[in-house]
Design an enzyme around this catalytic site. Structure first.
Site, short mmCIF file in Angstrom:
data_model
loop_
_atom_site.label_atom_id
_atom_site.label_comp_id
_atom_site.label_asym_id
_atom_site.label_seq_id
_atom_site.Cartn_x
_atom_site.Cartn_y
_atom_site.Cartn_z
N ARG A 45 0.81 -1.19 0.00
CA ARG A 45 0.00 0.00 0.00
C ARG A 45 0.86 1.27 0.00
NH1 ARG A 45 -3.70 -1.83 4.98
NH2 ARG A 45 -2.44 -3.72 4.90
N ASP A 105 14.51 -1.58 0.66
CA ASP A 105 15.20 -1.80 1.93
C ASP A 105 16.18 -2.97 1.72
OD1 ASP A 105 15.45 -1.33 4.78
OD2 ASP A 105 14.19 -3.07 5.15
N LYS A 133 17.28 2.69 0.98
CA LYS A 133 18.20 2.54 2.13
C LYS A 133 19.30 1.59 1.69
CE LYS A 133 14.53 2.48 5.64
NZ LYS A 133 13.99 1.63 6.73
N PHE A 154 13.85 4.19 10.52
CA PHE A 154 12.49 3.77 10.21
C PHE A 154 11.67 5.01 9.91
CE2 PHE A 154 8.28 2.11 10.48
CZ PHE A 154 8.43 0.86 9.88
N VAL A 155 11.15 5.08 8.69
CA VAL A 155 10.46 6.30 8.26
C VAL A 155 8.97 6.05 8.02
CG1 VAL A 155 12.52 7.34 7.26
CG2 VAL A 155 11.08 5.88 5.83
N ASP A 161 3.84 3.59 6.25
CA ASP A 161 3.23 3.41 7.58
C ASP A 161 4.18 2.87 8.63
OD1 ASP A 161 3.29 0.74 6.29
OD2 ASP A 161 2.29 0.13 8.14
P1 IMP Z 1 12.42 -4.99 1.24
O1 IMP Z 1 11.86 -6.23 0.63
O2 IMP Z 1 13.21 -5.26 2.48
O3 IMP Z 1 13.19 -4.12 0.28
O4 IMP Z 1 11.18 -4.25 1.80
C1 IMP Z 1 10.68 -3.11 1.33
C2 IMP Z 1 9.39 -2.84 2.06
O5 IMP Z 1 9.57 -2.83 3.49
C3 IMP Z 1 8.89 -1.47 1.70
O6 IMP Z 1 8.06 -1.54 0.57
C4 IMP Z 1 8.14 -1.08 2.94
O7 IMP Z 1 6.82 -1.58 2.86
C5 IMP Z 1 8.85 -1.79 4.07
N1 IMP Z 1 9.77 -0.86 4.74
C6 IMP Z 1 11.11 -0.83 4.65
N2 IMP Z 1 11.63 0.16 5.38
C7 IMP Z 1 10.58 0.81 5.94
C8 IMP Z 1 10.46 1.97 6.79
O8 IMP Z 1 11.44 2.64 7.18
N3 IMP Z 1 9.20 2.33 7.14
C9 IMP Z 1 8.11 1.64 6.73
N4 IMP Z 1 8.16 0.58 5.91
C10 IMP Z 1 9.39 0.16 5.53
#
Ligand code: IMP
Ligand code: MG
Length: 178
Positions: A45, A105, A133, A154-155, A161
């Site tokens: 979302r 992330d 990140k 954490f943003v 959210d």
């Molecule tokens: P990845 O698979 O680890 O790259 O995850 C990415 C997903 O993790 C993003 O689409 C977000 O939904 C969530 N996420 C990663 N960092 C944050 C954060 O700092 N705040 C909120 N959601 C995050």
């Protein structure tokens, strides 16, 4: 988790985001110049605010579709699995696709979605992430376009959210526990 008190410190203002979205839109228009086949795919979302602002800046014929993926940790393995909770409504074969993500992330979510969509043989597939990140990366992937690189904080806000809250903040802020 939501019981724990925290405040949100502004990190990127609404004005700064708007200026960056405009600049990104110009780059996307140049990259996809002449297309009449563009589908912008928002990952639900977290990307809903970003995609809404981005498509309104794009002077290109554009269709919009959404995909919902959820990643969850597996304590037994280092690799994380990604599930598709809601798939696209439309076909993307032969189309130009721009995948819109809120944050890259570890990179698991974006790399899984890119692999999934490439298998459907779009004519072209590019990606854009509002935030990146890089210090958290576990899968070597980078979006074609990135709004802002941020440190390992954490943003929330601008669609993003913390336990489903704060998506409506007009800016990006970092969560600080008090
Ligand atoms: P990845 O698979 O680890 O790259 O995850 C990415 C997903 O993790 C993003 O689409 C977000 O939904 C969530 N996420 C990663 N960092 C944050 C954060 O700092 N705040 C909120 N959601 C995050
Ligand atoms: Mg997400």
């Amino acid at each position: 988790m939501t019981e724990r008190a925290y405040v949100v410190d502004q990190m990127i203002s609404a004005k700064t985001i708007a200026a960056r979205v405009e600049a990104l839109a110009r780059e996307i228009e140049a990259a996809f110049a002449g297309t009449d086949k563009l589908i912008v795919v928002g990952l639900l979302r977290g990307s809903f605010v970003f995609i809404a602002d981005l498509v309104r800046e794009l002077a290109l014929p554009v269709e919009v579709d959404f995909l919902e993926a959820s990643s969850y940790g597996n304590a037994m393995e280092s690799a994380r699995e990604v599930r598709i909770l809601k798939d696209l409504r439309g076909e993307i074969a032969g189309r130009d696709v721009l995948v819109v993500e809120d944050i890259v992330d570890t990179g698991f979510t974006l790399s899984h979605v890119v692999t999934l969509l490439r298998n459907r043989e779009p004519r072209r597939l590019e990606t854009i992430a509002l935030l990146d990140k890089p210090s958290r990366r576990e899968v070597p992937i980078r979006a074609t376009w990135t709004g802002f690189e941020i440190p390992d904080e954490f943003v929330v806000g601008y669609g993003i959210d913390f336990a489903q809250r704060n998506r409506n903040l007009p800016y990006i802020g970092k969560v600080r526990f008090t």
